[in-house]
Design a protein around this motif. Sequence first.
Motif, PDB file in Angstrom:
ATOM      1  N   ASN A 237       1.094  13.986  -4.312  1.00 61.12           N
ATOM      2  CA  ASN A 237       0.969  13.826  -2.864  1.00 61.12           C
ATOM      3  C   ASN A 237       0.931  15.188  -2.197  1.00 61.12           C
ATOM      4  OD1 ASN A 237       0.620  12.375  -0.530  1.00 61.12           O
ATOM      5  ND2 ASN A 237       2.483  11.166  -0.739  1.00 61.12           N
ATOM      6  N   VAL A 238       0.397  15.223  -0.967  1.00 61.62           N
ATOM      7  CA  VAL A 238       0.208  16.483  -0.246  1.00 61.62           C
ATOM      8  C   VAL A 238       0.693  16.306   1.186  1.00 61.62           C
ATOM      9  CG1 VAL A 238      -2.216  15.875   0.227  1.00 61.62           C
ATOM     10  CG2 VAL A 238      -1.454  18.256   0.443  1.00 61.62           C
ATOM     11  N   PHE A 239       1.378  17.333   1.699  1.00 59.10           N
ATOM     12  CA  PHE A 239       2.001  17.290   3.012  1.00 59.10           C
ATOM     13  C   PHE A 239       1.779  18.618   3.727  1.00 59.10           C
ATOM     14  CE2 PHE A 239       4.315  14.968  -0.182  1.00 59.10           C
ATOM     15  CZ  PHE A 239       4.566  13.736   0.380  1.00 59.10           C
ATOM     16  N   VAL A 240       1.703  18.591   5.049  1.00 60.25           N
ATOM     17  CA  VAL A 240       1.568  19.805   5.828  1.00 60.25           C
ATOM     18  C   VAL A 240       2.848  20.019   6.638  1.00 60.25           C
ATOM     19  CG1 VAL A 240       0.389  18.626   7.758  1.00 60.25           C
ATOM     20  CG2 VAL A 240       0.111  21.102   7.441  1.00 60.25           C
ATOM     21  N   ARG A 244       2.195  23.946  10.462  1.00 61.51           N
ATOM     22  CA  ARG A 244       0.845  23.851   9.910  1.00 61.51           C
ATOM     23  C   ARG A 244       0.410  25.123   9.176  1.00 61.51           C
ATOM     24  NH1 ARG A 244      -1.163  19.115  11.558  1.00 61.51           N
ATOM     25  NH2 ARG A 244      -3.152  19.615  10.545  1.00 61.51           N
ATOM     26  N   THR A 245       1.361  25.846   8.623  1.00 64.69           N
ATOM     27  CA  THR A 245       1.034  27.054   7.861  1.00 64.69           C
ATOM     28  C   THR A 245       1.038  26.822   6.357  1.00 64.69           C
ATOM     29  OG1 THR A 245       3.344  27.793   7.754  1.00 64.69           O
ATOM     30  CG2 THR A 245       2.031  28.507   9.655  1.00 64.69           C
ATOM     31  N   THR A 246       1.697  25.756   5.909  1.00 64.13           N
ATOM     32  CA  THR A 246       1.876  25.517   4.480  1.00 64.13           C
ATOM     33  C   THR A 246       1.555  24.082   4.125  1.00 64.13           C
ATOM     34  OG1 THR A 246       3.635  27.188   4.397  1.00 64.13           O
ATOM     35  CG2 THR A 246       3.517  25.638   2.562  1.00 64.13           C
ATOM     36  N   LEU A 247       0.880  23.914   2.993  1.00 65.02           N
ATOM     37  CA  LEU A 247       0.707  22.600   2.387  1.00 65.02           C
ATOM     38  C   LEU A 247       1.600  22.536   1.157  1.00 65.02           C
ATOM     39  CD1 LEU A 247      -3.181  22.247   2.483  1.00 65.02           C
ATOM     40  CD2 LEU A 247      -1.570  20.926   3.849  1.00 65.02           C
ATOM     41  N   TYR A 248       2.379  21.473   1.046  1.00 64.46           N
ATOM     42  CA  TYR A 248       3.176  21.243  -0.152  1.00 64.46           C
ATOM     43  C   TYR A 248       2.533  20.138  -0.977  1.00 64.46           C
ATOM     44  CZ  TYR A 248       7.112  24.038   1.578  1.00 64.46           C
ATOM     45  OH  TYR A 248       7.917  25.062   2.014  1.00 64.46           O
ATOM     46  N   VAL A 249       2.374  20.400  -2.272  1.00 65.63           N
ATOM     47  CA  VAL A 249       1.833  19.408  -3.205  1.00 65.63           C
ATOM     48  C   VAL A 249       2.898  19.115  -4.250  1.00 65.63           C
ATOM     49  CG1 VAL A 249       0.050  18.884  -4.909  1.00 65.63           C
ATOM     50  CG2 VAL A 249      -0.530  20.224  -2.864  1.00 65.63           C
ATOM     51  N   THR A 250       3.251  17.843  -4.407  1.00 67.84           N
ATOM     52  CA  THR A 250       4.237  17.455  -5.417  1.00 67.84           C
ATOM     53  C   THR A 250       3.525  17.200  -6.740  1.00 67.84           C
ATOM     54  OG1 THR A 250       4.075  15.166  -4.607  1.00 67.84           O
ATOM     55  CG2 THR A 250       5.923  16.498  -3.807  1.00 67.84           C
ATOM     56  N   ASN A 251       3.789  18.041  -7.731  1.00 70.03           N
ATOM     57  CA  ASN A 251       3.220  17.871  -9.077  1.00 70.03           C
ATOM     58  C   ASN A 251       4.191  17.002  -9.879  1.00 70.03           C
ATOM     59  OD1 ASN A 251       0.983  19.687  -8.599  1.00 70.03           O
ATOM     60  ND2 ASN A 251       2.476  21.341  -8.708  1.00 70.03           N
ATOM     61  N   ARG A 252       3.985  15.701  -9.814  1.00 67.51           N
ATOM     62  CA  ARG A 252       5.000  14.781 -10.325  1.00 67.51           C
ATOM     63  C   ARG A 252       5.159  14.868 -11.838  1.00 67.51           C
ATOM     64  NH1 ARG A 252       4.400   8.737  -8.519  1.00 67.51           N
ATOM     65  NH2 ARG A 252       3.238   8.505 -10.452  1.00 67.51           N
ATOM     66  N   GLY A 254       4.299  17.425 -13.857  1.00 65.23           N
ATOM     67  CA  GLY A 254       4.768  18.752 -14.246  1.00 65.23           C
ATOM     68  C   GLY A 254       6.148  19.092 -13.728  1.00 65.23           C
ATOM     69  N   GLY A 255       6.664  18.312 -12.786  1.00 66.72           N
ATOM     70  CA  GLY A 255       8.005  18.567 -12.271  1.00 66.72           C
ATOM     71  C   GLY A 255       8.099  19.799 -11.404  1.00 66.72           C
ATOM     72  N   SER A 256       7.102  20.001 -10.535  1.00 68.21           N
ATOM     73  CA  SER A 256       7.117  21.185  -9.686  1.00 68.21           C
ATOM     74  C   SER A 256       6.562  20.867  -8.308  1.00 68.21           C
ATOM     75  CB  SER A 256       6.312  22.324 -10.319  1.00 68.21           C
ATOM     76  OG  SER A 256       4.923  22.009 -10.342  1.00 68.21           O
ATOM     77  N   LEU A 257       6.816  21.789  -7.382  1.00 68.90           N
ATOM     78  CA  LEU A 257       6.302  21.708  -6.025  1.00 68.90           C
ATOM     79  C   LEU A 257       5.445  22.942  -5.784  1.00 68.90           C
ATOM     80  CD1 LEU A 257       6.443  20.217  -3.232  1.00 68.90           C
ATOM     81  CD2 LEU A 257       8.343  21.752  -2.680  1.00 68.90           C
ATOM     82  N   ALA A 258       4.181  22.742  -5.372  1.00 71.44           N
ATOM     83  CA  ALA A 258       3.273  23.850  -5.105  1.00 71.44           C
ATOM     84  C   ALA A 258       3.166  24.066  -3.606  1.00 71.44           C
ATOM     85  CB  ALA A 258       1.899  23.566  -5.698  1.00 71.44           C
ATOM     86  N   ALA A 259       3.228  25.334  -3.180  1.00 73.09           N
ATOM     87  CA  ALA A 259       3.032  25.695  -1.783  1.00 73.09           C
ATOM     88  C   ALA A 259       1.671  26.376  -1.655  1.00 73.09           C
ATOM     89  CB  ALA A 259       4.143  26.621  -1.304  1.00 73.09           C
ATOM     90  N   LEU A 260       0.783  25.796  -0.843  1.00 73.44           N
ATOM     91  CA  LEU A 260      -0.543  26.342  -0.624  1.00 73.44           C
ATOM     92  C   LEU A 260      -0.650  26.924   0.783  1.00 73.44           C
ATOM     93  CD1 LEU A 260      -2.853  23.462  -1.965  1.00 73.44           C
ATOM     94  CD2 LEU A 260      -1.706  25.247  -3.278  1.00 73.44           C
ATOM     95  N   ASP A 261      -1.460  27.952   0.945  1.00 66.37           N
ATOM     96  CA  ASP A 261      -1.795  28.440   2.268  1.00 66.37           C
ATOM     97  C   ASP A 261      -2.621  27.368   2.966  1.00 66.37           C
ATOM     98  OD1 ASP A 261      -3.824  29.834   4.186  1.00 66.37           O
ATOM     99  OD2 ASP A 261      -2.210  31.294   3.935  1.00 66.37           O
ATOM    100  N   ALA A 262      -2.205  26.967   4.169  1.00 66.13           N
ATOM    101  CA  ALA A 262      -2.856  25.848   4.834  1.00 66.13           C
ATOM    102  C   ALA A 262      -4.273  26.159   5.287  1.00 66.13           C
ATOM    103  CB  ALA A 262      -2.022  25.391   6.027  1.00 66.13           C
ATOM    104  N   VAL A 263      -4.627  27.431   5.396  1.00 76.17           N
ATOM    105  CA  VAL A 263      -5.971  27.809   5.826  1.00 76.17           C
ATOM    106  C   VAL A 263      -6.895  28.003   4.627  1.00 76.17           C
ATOM    107  CG1 VAL A 263      -7.360  29.521   7.047  1.00 76.17           C
ATOM    108  CG2 VAL A 263      -5.111  28.856   7.945  1.00 76.17           C
TER     109      VAL A 263
END
Length: 338
Positions: A237-240, A244-252, A254-263
């Motif tokens: 799943n993906v959340f902002v 609105r500067t960061t997108l979080y993606v739950t890597n279910r 792999g057991g991790s949380l990824a932080a993406l640049d929202a732009v």
Amino acid sequence: MKLSRRALLRHSLALPLSAGLSPLLALRTIEAEAAPASLAIVMNSGEASVSVIDTASLRVIRTLPTMREPSHWALSPDRSKLYIADASGNALFIVDPHTGTSLGHKIIADPYQLGFTPDRRYLVINALRINYVDVYRADDLTLVKRFSPGEMPSHLDFSPDSRWSFNSMQESSTLVSFDLTNMTIRWKAYVGATPAGVLWHNGNVLVCVMGEDHVAEVDPATGKVLRRIKTGVGPHNVFVTPDRTTLYVTNRVGGSLAALDAVTLKLRRTYALHAGGPDDLSVAPDGKVWVTLRFREQVAVLDPVSGDYTTIDVGRSPHGIFLTSQLSQPGLITAELL
């Protein structure tokens, strides 16, 4: 017991029938004299219950029973009701979002993921088990339209003008877009194996493709995949964030949380959550990220600066999470727009 990759991907679909629990779990409560200022409301899919946490003390203060499999939530447009989808229980459970107390339930066919359109006209429900996407009137929850667009409708989001919805089909490997003005299917597009979380973001649509370890960016007009962003194993799943500067993606898986640049959508940081099966999340006013851990019967409270986190024990297979602090935010409140 070590689960296979496919079992991990499909873990969210397991029903809690073999555990021997009553469908109406006995209410467990540690009542406070007054309702805490802020609560976290957690849907335990494997235990037919909802845990209510005092976010100050990090303690479960109340456990509400549901029918069988609570999963996701949608806040009513007037913010007076939190609707919790109980898929195999065929019910929407209604919780007071301010106090975390039960307001009863309504019978609805197989609600798994759900959301109100931004114009507050419709409630769209993905019925994952019976392969329908149902459109209800938001004011009285009467059925307007039923679609049969593919196998295992999973997650959804909308265009800001409420004209279009975008719904992932886990077993069909597709993203389907609906025109909610004339109630027709606009297009079906192959996006990859086991698509899940969906988010409208900066004019395009993001889809978590669990079976191929990336997030697909999709053109909402045509369904064409514009690019694929690697985030980790089994992105669910993906959340902002509210700013609105960061997108979080739950890597279910792999057991991790990824932080993406929202732009740029570039990966900025990965947080290890030790094979916990991160699923859904919400961000508190202090910036802490509250993440459900499907495989550990816990919620993690992560400090995104240090990377440290604490855990709170909840029920089996915690899934959706709602923080009452979100009620102070202006504008639309959904599970993806934190």
